[in-house]
Design a protein around this motif. Structure first.
Motif, PDB file in Angstrom:
ATOM      1  N   UNK B 149       0.857  -1.171   0.000  1.00 13.61           N
ATOM      2  CA  UNK B 149       0.000   0.000   0.000  1.00 13.61           C
ATOM      3  C   UNK B 149       0.896   1.225   0.000  1.00 13.61           C
ATOM      4  N   UNK B 151       1.209   5.609  -0.560  1.00 13.34           N
ATOM      5  CA  UNK B 151       0.500   6.886  -0.547  1.00 13.34           C
ATOM      6  C   UNK B 151       1.290   7.842  -1.403  1.00 13.34           C
ATOM      7  N   UNK B 174      -4.277   7.028  -2.177  1.00 13.02           N
ATOM      8  CA  UNK B 174      -3.573   5.809  -1.775  1.00 13.02           C
ATOM      9  C   UNK B 174      -3.825   4.716  -2.791  1.00 13.02           C
ATOM     10  N   UNK B 175      -2.831   3.891  -3.019  1.00 10.58           N
ATOM     11  CA  UNK B 175      -2.957   2.846  -4.016  1.00 10.58           C
ATOM     12  C   UNK B 175      -2.406   1.547  -3.474  1.00 10.58           C
ATOM     13  N   UNK B 176      -2.873   0.463  -4.080  1.00  8.87           N
ATOM     14  CA  UNK B 176      -2.402  -0.860  -3.699  1.00  8.87           C
ATOM     15  C   UNK B 176      -1.807  -1.453  -4.956  1.00  8.87           C
TER      16      UNK B 176
END
Lengths: 568, 196
Positions: B149, B151, B174-176
């Motif tokens: 994860x 940011x 935010x990304x995964x």
């Protein structure tokens, strides 16, 4: 359309896809987002999280991401407006909406392809039947009939004329009647705005069905539910029944604690049911400060008057608590006093007319020092979410901080939040005291009205929706306790506070009247819209709650006048 | 005093003990080499004199100069070798393209050495791990998961990942994402790994 089986129709659908999460800025949405993020981490579903604070933000975020994502999950936004019309998506975009705002827009309910609502249908929704609102075959039939008649040879047409005209008049009358009834049904349906089951609880149930629920997720679901109660979004009955649901999950997770031999280490997270006092943040403050700044006790004692202060001293003396102990930090209070504190306070408060000083809630503790109640966390996260500490703070910065404070390993973030929450509560209490003492609340007929002047201390705190709503609630309760006018006690309250001094706007919030059996249904959304239209005031209905709007300062008086005429 | 300049070179490297590469001190190196040359000439002269005339009292000074020469040589070797070790570490940290300011600090020979090191590392990586080879400069610590994860700290714009999909990196989103794609951006300071 409503989705009943969340696992099959939502989770399995997005399982191998990339998802965009658009999350609104309230604590319930933050908790729901954390639960969903944890689930996505388990199953390695790639996602992108974008915080949105209003309809404009939502549209911008959608435009930016629509090329890259097919699946959008909207948390606490999007259900109460015709989403397809607002966003104009392509045909293959699919929206999963988990929103507590009611009423759900009828287009969203009856759209079968693109909009999937993750909402429990046993929430009293009262959606009108399909046939009462949509009628798309009749028009085609009408025009078909008329064209038929037009193509008949002219001789025959004269003979059938009267019969045809009568039938047409009949059809048109029926259509007008149907439309009038439709308008009435829709007006009744959309008149009142209220909230349904917490989004965090819905996602927790999904996690439970997938048997991937953990104590962290359970705690977040509890915080989401408590947020709805703290900010007065649900009725007391609903809160109690939801607490009972959560209690079942808590006891299921706690069965390991009873085993004496293999008991959990002290650092593990333990959630427990507490029938605790309604004193905000009292574990992290002194008992005296907490009593002074919690709205329940402050309003019951009327602490803005001298008599009220004396009553408080009496109350403390009645319980046998020495002032020195009570003004100390709670954790340093004498252990003999702390032991029976709740029962002692409950007994005494019954004598002073505070029957519900205790409320059912949950607490968590991990490690020796860290003990928090759900309402503590809600106040801390809300203070962080709307902090006005730094001038240039982006709303997304605050969102990230508040999101972080909900995790267990960001305790300093949480402690900072608790400090901010204390300042906020003190500010609210002082503002309430000054408003009551200077009689700033005016009765305008169908509602009460209060305007915070620009020079009021801490007025910047109240330019944010959640803080202003909390202030509204406390102010109304205090007013009800302090006024003698019986009629005024049943009126709703509208409050306005300066939002942006340079642009010259104020933020206006309306809340329903304060009563024991209130169903928390708020009609100000529609009222604001109509008043703005009729006076062509420059308003911005950007917030997801329709009862919170922004207005230009100059248009304030004519807007108010329009509202008065509308509601009387 | 003899060998002072050589000690200066060492001290310069010692000052930057966190692995940074200071500029190649060509002047200092040249001065040390000159000193060595001077010492060597003097020694040559003295040795010849000692041999021909038989002056035994020159022997201690010859020995002294010889020690200084050896000391200088050792210092220069240490200086050059330590720089090479730092340059080698740079390959593992930055990848095969070095930022311009770092390359500016390397001498021409060091650049050449770096190129050859890169080549031999690449051929080694190609030879292990099956057909396509294995990039061993990724994942210096064993990864806990395939996806992390992250940011976004600054607005970056569009970012393409392996399967062709494009992600918009906006501030505070935010990304995964897969770990290996993010590492580059994490090092550049655009993304931040969020542990929760």
């Amino acid at each position: 359309m409503f989705i009943t089986d969340l696992r099959k129709n939502f989770y399995d659908v997005v399982a191998n896809q990339r998802v965009a999460l658009l999350v609104a800025a309230d604590i319930d949405a933050l908790c729901a987002c954390k639960i969903l993020q944890a689930l996505f981490h388990c199953d390695q579903i790639q996602y992108t999280l974008v915080p949105v604070t209003g309809w404009q933000d939502l549209s911008t975020a959608f435009l930016e991401h629509k090329e890259q994502f097919r699946y959008f999950v909207l948390i606490n936004c999007g259900a109460n407006v015709d989403l397809l019309e607002m966003l104009q998506p392509d045909d293959d975009s699919i929206f999963f909406i988990c929103d507590t705002h009611r009423p759900v827009d009828v287009v969203n309910v009856y759209n079968d392809t693109q909009i999937k609502l993750l909402i429990k249908q046993d929430d009293d929704l009262g959606v009108p039947a399909y046939d009462d609102i949509f009628r798309d075959d009749e028009d085609g039939g009408d025009s078909g009939n008329e064209s038929d008649e037009g193509s008949e040879p002219s001789g025959k047409r004269r003979r059938f004329d009267e019969g045809a005209i009568e039938r047409r008049i009949e059809r048109q009358r029926a259509k007008r009647e149907w439309e009038a009834r439709r308008r009435e049904i829709l007006f009744d349906y959309e008149q009142y705005e209220y909230h349904g089951t917490s989004a965090a609880m819905i996602f927790f149930e999904l996690a439970w069905v997938l048997t991937k629920d953990t104590k962290d997720m359970l705690w977040w679901a509890i915080i989401g539910l408590t947020d709805q109660w703290v900010h007065d979004k649900i009725t007391h009955m609903k809160y109690v029944s939801d607490i009972a649901t959560m209690q079942r999950h808590v006891s299921r997770h706690n069965h390991r604690n009873e085993d004496e031999e293999n008991s959990l280490s002290i650092d593990c997270m333990r959630i427990s049911f507490e029938y605790d006092l309604r004193l905000t943040l009292y574990h992290h403050w002194s008992l005296y400060e907490s009593i002074c700044n919690s709205y329940y006790t402050a309003c019951s004692f009327k602490l803005w008057t001298l008599k009220g202060q004396k009553k408080l001293q009496e109350f403390l003396a009645d319980m046998g608590l020495p002032l020195r102990q009570v003004k100390q930090k709670f954790n340093s209070m004498d252990i003999t006093i702390k032991e029976n504190l709740r029962d002692v306070i409950e007994e005494s408060s019954n004598k002073y007319g505070m029957k519900d000083i205790r409320i059912q809630t949950f607490g968590v503790h991990f490690g020796f020092k860290n003990r928090f109640l759900a309402s503590d966390m809600v106040h801390a996260a809300a203070a962080l979410l709307e902090s006005t500490e730094k001038e240039q703070n982006d709303t997304t910065d605050n969102f990230i901080k508040a999101l972080d404070s909900l995790s267990r390993n960001n305790l300093d973030c949480l402690k900072a939040g608790i400090d901010l929450a204390k300042k906020k509560l003190i500010a609210i209490q002082q503002t309430v005291a000054s408003c009551i003492c200077t009689n700033l609340i005016l009765s305008q007929g169908p509602f009460l009205y209060c305007y915070l002047m620009e020079g009021t201390p801490d007025v910047k705190l109240f330019s944010k929706p959640l803080a202003l709503t909390l202030l509204c609630k406390y102010l109304l309760k205090a007013f009800v306790h302090s006024t003698r006018n019986k009629r005024c006690k049943l009126l709703p309250l509208i409050m306005a506070a300066p939002k942006d001094v340079e642009k010259g706007t104020v933020i206006v919030v309306g809340i329903p009247p304060d009563s024991e059996t209130s169903d928390k249904k708020n009609f100000f959304g529609r009222a604001f819209e109509k008043a703005a239209e009729s006076t062509s005031s420059r308003t911005l209905h950007d917030h997801f709650d329709t009862s919170i709007i922004e207005l230009k300062t100059e248009d304030r008086s004519k807007f108010l006048d329009a509202l008065i005429t509308l509601l009387s | 005093m003899f060998c002072e300049k050589a000690i200066d070179l060492i001290r310069e490297l010692h000052r930057m003990s966190d692995g940074q590469l200071p500029a190649f001190n060509e002047d200092g190196l040249r001065q040390v080499l000159q000193e060595m040359e001077a010492l060597y000439e003097q020694n040559q002269a003295d040795v010849n004199e000692a041999k021909t005339i038989g002056r035994a009292d020159l022997i201690p000074s010859i020995k002294l100069r010889h020690c200084c020469l050896l000391r200088n040589q050792r210092c220069i070797f240490a200086y050059l070798y330590d720089r090479l070790l730092r340059i080698r570490a740079l390959r593992w940290e930055y990848g095969s393209v070095l930022p311009a300011n770092v390359r500016f600090h390397m001498s021409a020979e060091e650049v050449q050495w770096f190129g050859q090191y890169k080549k031999s590392l690449a051929s080694f990586m190609r030879s292990i791990g099956g057909k396509e080879g294995l990039d061993i400069t990724q994942d210096m610590k064993p990864p806990k998961s395939l996806y992390i994860q992250v940011r976004c700290l600054k607005d970056y714009g569009e970012f393409e990942i392996d399967d062709g999909t494009v992600i918009l990196l906006k501030k505070n989103s935010q990304h995964f994402l897969p770990r290996w794609k993010c590492e580059q951006l994490i090092r550049q300071g655009i993304l931040e790994h969020v542990m929760s």
